[in-house]
Design a protein around this motif. Structure first.
Motif, PDB file in Angstrom:
ATOM      1  N   PRO A  28      47.683  56.109  44.924  1.00 35.85           N
ATOM      2  CA  PRO A  28      46.264  56.320  44.669  1.00 35.85           C
ATOM      3  C   PRO A  28      45.955  57.280  43.518  1.00 35.85           C
ATOM      4  CG  PRO A  28      46.701  56.373  47.017  1.00 35.85           C
ATOM      5  CD  PRO A  28      48.031  56.373  46.331  1.00 35.85           C
ATOM      6  N   ILE A  29      46.879  58.198  43.231  1.00 38.67           N
ATOM      7  CA  ILE A  29      46.723  59.118  42.109  1.00 38.67           C
ATOM      8  C   ILE A  29      47.807  58.785  41.086  1.00 38.67           C
ATOM      9  CG2 ILE A  29      46.863  61.529  41.355  1.00 38.67           C
ATOM     10  CD1 ILE A  29      45.663  62.377  43.988  1.00 38.67           C
ATOM     11  N   PRO A  30      47.468  58.667  39.801  1.00 37.23           N
ATOM     12  CA  PRO A  30      48.477  58.290  38.800  1.00 37.23           C
ATOM     13  C   PRO A  30      49.583  59.333  38.691  1.00 37.23           C
ATOM     14  CG  PRO A  30      46.437  58.989  37.731  1.00 37.23           C
ATOM     15  CD  PRO A  30      46.131  58.865  39.190  1.00 37.23           C
ATOM     16  N   PRO A  31      50.795  58.899  38.363  1.00 34.66           N
ATOM     17  CA  PRO A  31      51.945  59.816  38.383  1.00 34.66           C
ATOM     18  C   PRO A  31      51.913  60.899  37.320  1.00 34.66           C
ATOM     19  CG  PRO A  31      52.578  57.655  37.538  1.00 34.66           C
ATOM     20  CD  PRO A  31      51.185  57.518  38.062  1.00 34.66           C
ATOM     21  N   HIS A  32      51.052  60.770  36.302  1.00 35.48           N
ATOM     22  CA  HIS A  32      51.000  61.828  35.293  1.00 35.48           C
ATOM     23  C   HIS A  32      50.330  63.087  35.836  1.00 35.48           C
ATOM     24  CE1 HIS A  32      46.875  60.140  34.613  1.00 35.48           C
ATOM     25  NE2 HIS A  32      46.595  61.407  34.441  1.00 35.48           N
ATOM     26  N   ALA A  33      49.564  62.940  36.923  1.00 35.89           N
ATOM     27  CA  ALA A  33      48.870  64.087  37.513  1.00 35.89           C
ATOM     28  C   ALA A  33      49.822  64.847  38.434  1.00 35.89           C
ATOM     29  CB  ALA A  33      47.654  63.618  38.299  1.00 35.89           C
ATOM     30  N   PHE A  42      49.261  32.834  57.284  1.00 30.36           N
ATOM     31  CA  PHE A  42      47.869  32.549  57.632  1.00 30.36           C
ATOM     32  C   PHE A  42      47.090  32.318  56.351  1.00 30.36           C
ATOM     33  CE2 PHE A  42      48.453  37.131  57.275  1.00 30.36           C
ATOM     34  CZ  PHE A  42      47.420  37.531  56.450  1.00 30.36           C
ATOM     35  N   LYS A  43      45.844  31.890  56.518  1.00 31.37           N
ATOM     36  CA  LYS A  43      44.970  31.663  55.374  1.00 31.37           C
ATOM     37  C   LYS A  43      43.929  32.773  55.306  1.00 31.37           C
ATOM     38  CE  LYS A  43      45.503  26.652  55.141  1.00 31.37           C
ATOM     39  NZ  LYS A  43      44.810  25.334  55.125  1.00 31.37           N
ATOM     40  N   THR A  44      43.578  33.156  54.096  1.00 28.56           N
ATOM     41  CA  THR A  44      42.599  34.212  53.900  1.00 28.56           C
ATOM     42  C   THR A  44      41.889  33.990  52.567  1.00 28.56           C
ATOM     43  OG1 THR A  44      42.276  36.624  53.934  1.00 28.56           O
ATOM     44  CG2 THR A  44      44.249  35.807  52.807  1.00 28.56           C
ATOM     45  N   VAL A  45      41.054  34.937  52.189  1.00 28.00           N
ATOM     46  CA  VAL A  45      40.274  34.826  50.951  1.00 28.00           C
ATOM     47  C   VAL A  45      40.328  36.149  50.196  1.00 28.00           C
ATOM     48  CG1 VAL A  45      37.996  34.411  49.935  1.00 28.00           C
ATOM     49  CG2 VAL A  45      38.689  33.140  51.985  1.00 28.00           C
ATOM     50  N   LEU A  46      40.684  36.084  48.922  1.00 27.30           N
ATOM     51  CA  LEU A  46      40.610  37.250  48.037  1.00 27.30           C
ATOM     52  C   LEU A  46      39.339  37.126  47.200  1.00 27.30           C
ATOM     53  CD1 LEU A  46      41.869  39.784  46.626  1.00 27.30           C
ATOM     54  CD2 LEU A  46      42.901  38.191  45.006  1.00 27.30           C
ATOM     55  N   THR A  47      38.418  38.043  47.399  1.00 31.72           N
ATOM     56  CA  THR A  47      37.186  38.055  46.617  1.00 31.72           C
ATOM     57  C   THR A  47      37.408  38.874  45.355  1.00 31.72           C
ATOM     58  OG1 THR A  47      35.842  37.828  48.610  1.00 31.72           O
ATOM     59  CG2 THR A  47      34.734  38.640  46.629  1.00 31.72           C
ATOM     60  N   ASN A  48      37.050  38.298  44.219  1.00 31.89           N
ATOM     61  CA  ASN A  48      37.361  38.927  42.945  1.00 31.89           C
ATOM     62  C   ASN A  48      36.179  38.793  41.994  1.00 31.89           C
ATOM     63  OD1 ASN A  48      38.892  40.273  41.053  1.00 31.89           O
ATOM     64  ND2 ASN A  48      40.492  38.721  40.894  1.00 31.89           N
ATOM     65  N   ARG A  49      36.234  39.589  40.949  1.00 36.09           N
ATOM     66  CA  ARG A  49      35.152  39.643  39.959  1.00 36.09           C
ATOM     67  C   ARG A  49      35.466  38.724  38.780  1.00 36.09           C
ATOM     68  NH1 ARG A  49      33.382  45.422  37.237  1.00 36.09           N
ATOM     69  NH2 ARG A  49      31.354  44.788  36.401  1.00 36.09           N
ATOM     70  N   SER A  50      34.465  38.077  38.254  1.00 32.90           N
ATOM     71  CA  SER A  50      34.665  37.052  37.218  1.00 32.90           C
ATOM     72  C   SER A  50      34.857  37.657  35.824  1.00 32.90           C
ATOM     73  CB  SER A  50      33.483  36.077  37.195  1.00 32.90           C
ATOM     74  OG  SER A  50      32.282  36.782  36.908  1.00 32.90           O
ATOM     75  N   ASP A  83      39.968  45.803  43.875  1.00 32.57           N
ATOM     76  CA  ASP A  83      39.056  46.913  43.580  1.00 32.57           C
ATOM     77  C   ASP A  83      39.670  47.868  42.574  1.00 32.57           C
ATOM     78  OD1 ASP A  83      36.855  48.687  43.802  1.00 32.57           O
ATOM     79  OD2 ASP A  83      37.929  49.865  45.293  1.00 32.57           O
ATOM     80  N   PRO A  84      39.643  47.533  41.270  1.00 31.27           N
ATOM     81  CA  PRO A  84      40.130  48.468  40.251  1.00 31.27           C
ATOM     82  C   PRO A  84      39.356  49.787  40.295  1.00 31.27           C
ATOM     83  CG  PRO A  84      39.879  46.284  39.334  1.00 31.27           C
ATOM     84  CD  PRO A  84      39.237  46.259  40.683  1.00 31.27           C
ATOM     85  N   LYS A 114      50.624  53.255  56.276  1.00 38.10           N
ATOM     86  CA  LYS A 114      49.845  52.390  57.169  1.00 38.10           C
ATOM     87  C   LYS A 114      49.166  51.247  56.416  1.00 38.10           C
ATOM     88  CE  LYS A 114      49.057  56.125  60.475  1.00 38.10           C
ATOM     89  NZ  LYS A 114      48.043  56.996  61.141  1.00 38.10           N
ATOM     90  N   SER A 115      49.356  51.254  55.097  1.00 38.79           N
ATOM     91  CA  SER A 115      48.790  50.207  54.229  1.00 38.79           C
ATOM     92  C   SER A 115      47.289  50.018  54.455  1.00 38.79           C
ATOM     93  CB  SER A 115      49.534  48.872  54.435  1.00 38.79           C
ATOM     94  OG  SER A 115      50.851  48.962  53.967  1.00 38.79           O
ATOM     95  N   TRP A 116      46.587  51.136  54.591  1.00 35.85           N
ATOM     96  CA  TRP A 116      45.128  51.047  54.652  1.00 35.85           C
ATOM     97  C   TRP A 116      44.591  50.495  53.334  1.00 35.85           C
ATOM     98  CZ3 TRP A 116      43.326  51.130  59.232  1.00 35.85           C
ATOM     99  CH2 TRP A 116      43.743  52.046  60.207  1.00 35.85           C
ATOM    100  N   TRP A 117      45.257  50.859  52.269  1.00 34.19           N
ATOM    101  CA  TRP A 117      44.911  50.438  50.908  1.00 34.19           C
ATOM    102  C   TRP A 117      46.232  50.079  50.241  1.00 34.19           C
ATOM    103  CZ3 TRP A 117      39.617  51.545  50.359  1.00 34.19           C
ATOM    104  CH2 TRP A 117      39.028  51.170  49.159  1.00 34.19           C
ATOM    105  N   ARG A 118      46.220  49.108  49.330  1.00 30.21           N
ATOM    106  CA  ARG A 118      47.470  48.715  48.689  1.00 30.21           C
ATOM    107  C   ARG A 118      47.393  48.969  47.187  1.00 30.21           C
ATOM    108  NH1 ARG A 118      46.626  45.773  52.992  1.00 30.21           N
ATOM    109  NH2 ARG A 118      45.050  44.461  51.971  1.00 30.21           N
ATOM    110  N   PRO A 119      47.638  50.210  46.750  1.00 31.18           N
ATOM    111  CA  PRO A 119      47.626  50.501  45.310  1.00 31.18           C
ATOM    112  C   PRO A 119      48.723  49.700  44.605  1.00 31.18           C
ATOM    113  CG  PRO A 119      47.705  52.513  46.628  1.00 31.18           C
ATOM    114  CD  PRO A 119      48.006  51.386  47.550  1.00 31.18           C
ATOM    115  N   VAL A 120      48.491  49.362  43.360  1.00 28.40           N
ATOM    116  CA  VAL A 120      49.523  48.627  42.615  1.00 28.40           C
ATOM    117  C   VAL A 120      49.857  49.304  41.291  1.00 28.40           C
ATOM    118  CG1 VAL A 120      49.364  46.366  43.709  1.00 28.40           C
ATOM    119  CG2 VAL A 120      47.683  46.967  41.969  1.00 28.40           C
ATOM    120  N   LEU A 121      49.002  49.133  40.274  1.00 30.76           N
ATOM    121  CA  LEU A 121      49.340  49.619  38.942  1.00 30.76           C
ATOM    122  C   LEU A 121      48.208  50.450  38.348  1.00 30.76           C
ATOM    123  CD1 LEU A 121      50.721  46.280  37.424  1.00 30.76           C
ATOM    124  CD2 LEU A 121      52.048  48.104  38.501  1.00 30.76           C
ATOM    125  N   TRP A 122      48.597  51.355  37.446  1.00 32.87           N
ATOM    126  CA  TRP A 122      47.653  52.136  36.645  1.00 32.87           C
ATOM    127  C   TRP A 122      47.873  51.810  35.165  1.00 32.87           C
ATOM    128  CZ3 TRP A 122      43.739  55.563  37.868  1.00 32.87           C
ATOM    129  CH2 TRP A 122      43.637  55.946  39.199  1.00 32.87           C
TER     130      TRP A 122
END
Length: 211
Positions: free
Chosen positions: A40-45, A84-92, A139-140, A202-210
């Motif tokens: 959640p916090i970038p590694p440079h910090a 299972f099947k699900t839906v990823l809502t994303n911005r255009s 959610d960027p 607990k994977s409440w949020w799944r951060p990926v890349l900065w």
């Protein structure tokens, strides 16, 4: 996380384990500039998790085949042996939203999770996000140059306006309040790191890349 199956920690962890963040960085960096595996916090910090700390968390270990095996095991244990099947809502918006979304869908498919890529124009997407009317959401997020924990970690606390997943974890709330008032810099760093580790274990949020 108040919608099934994401109320089950095993499912959330499986979704994180399915993501090869190191391959993701190599693949998406030329397209999006997203090239840094992080929490959640970038590694440079100073409060950011370092590589060795990240690799102990679900989805950050570098043995991706082992991660996929564990993801499938967790899904089966949770009652979804065939996914299972699900839906990823994303911005255009192509960068970084759509490109990242396409990668996520491909990764989740490897553990049997078939996600529809629902792309919405910005106003609709913002309304969907604010109303928490989604199953999965890309959610960027950004930060000031300082990347202070008060700024970046508040969204993971109970009732926060940007806690889009509506999760509540007393330990996370406690760690946030403790780091907020801690005057010793090194102790504050450890509290902020502990909070991030709790979120990601607990994977409440799944951060990926900065960037």
């Amino acid at each position: 996380v108040d919608k099934k199956p994401f109320d089950d920690e095993r499912v959330r962890k499986a979704m994180s384990l399915a993501l090869d963040r190191y391959d993701m960085a190599k693949t998406l960096a030329p397209l999006t500039g997203l090239d840094t595996v992080s929490g959640p916090i970038p590694p440079h910090a100073p409060w950011g998790l370092r590589a060795e700390e990240l690799q102990a968390l679900p989805g950050y270990g570098k043995d991706h085949e082992a991660n996929l095996k564990e993801a499938k095991r967790l899904l089966a244990e949770a009652g979804y042996p065939n996914g299972f099947k699900t839906v990823l809502t994303n911005r255009s918006i192509k960068l970084p939203y759509i490109d990242m979304g396409v990668y996520l869908l491909s990764a989740w498919k490897k553990i049997g999770v078939e996600a529809e890529h629902r792309i919405e124009e910005s106003a609709t997407w913002s309304k969907t996000r604010a109303g928490r009317d989604f199953e999965l959401l890309l959610d960027p997020m950004g930060t000031s140059a300082v990347a202070d924990p008060d700024e970046l970690l508040v969204k993971y606390t109970t009732g926060a306006s940007e806690n889009w997943g509506r999760f509540s974890d007393p330990m996370i709330d406690k760690l946030f309040e403790q780091q907020k008032v801690e005057l010793n810099e090194q102790k504050r760093i450890q509290l902020a790191k502990a909070m991030q580790q709790e979120i990601m274990k607990k994977s409440w949020w799944r951060p990926v890349l900065w960037w």
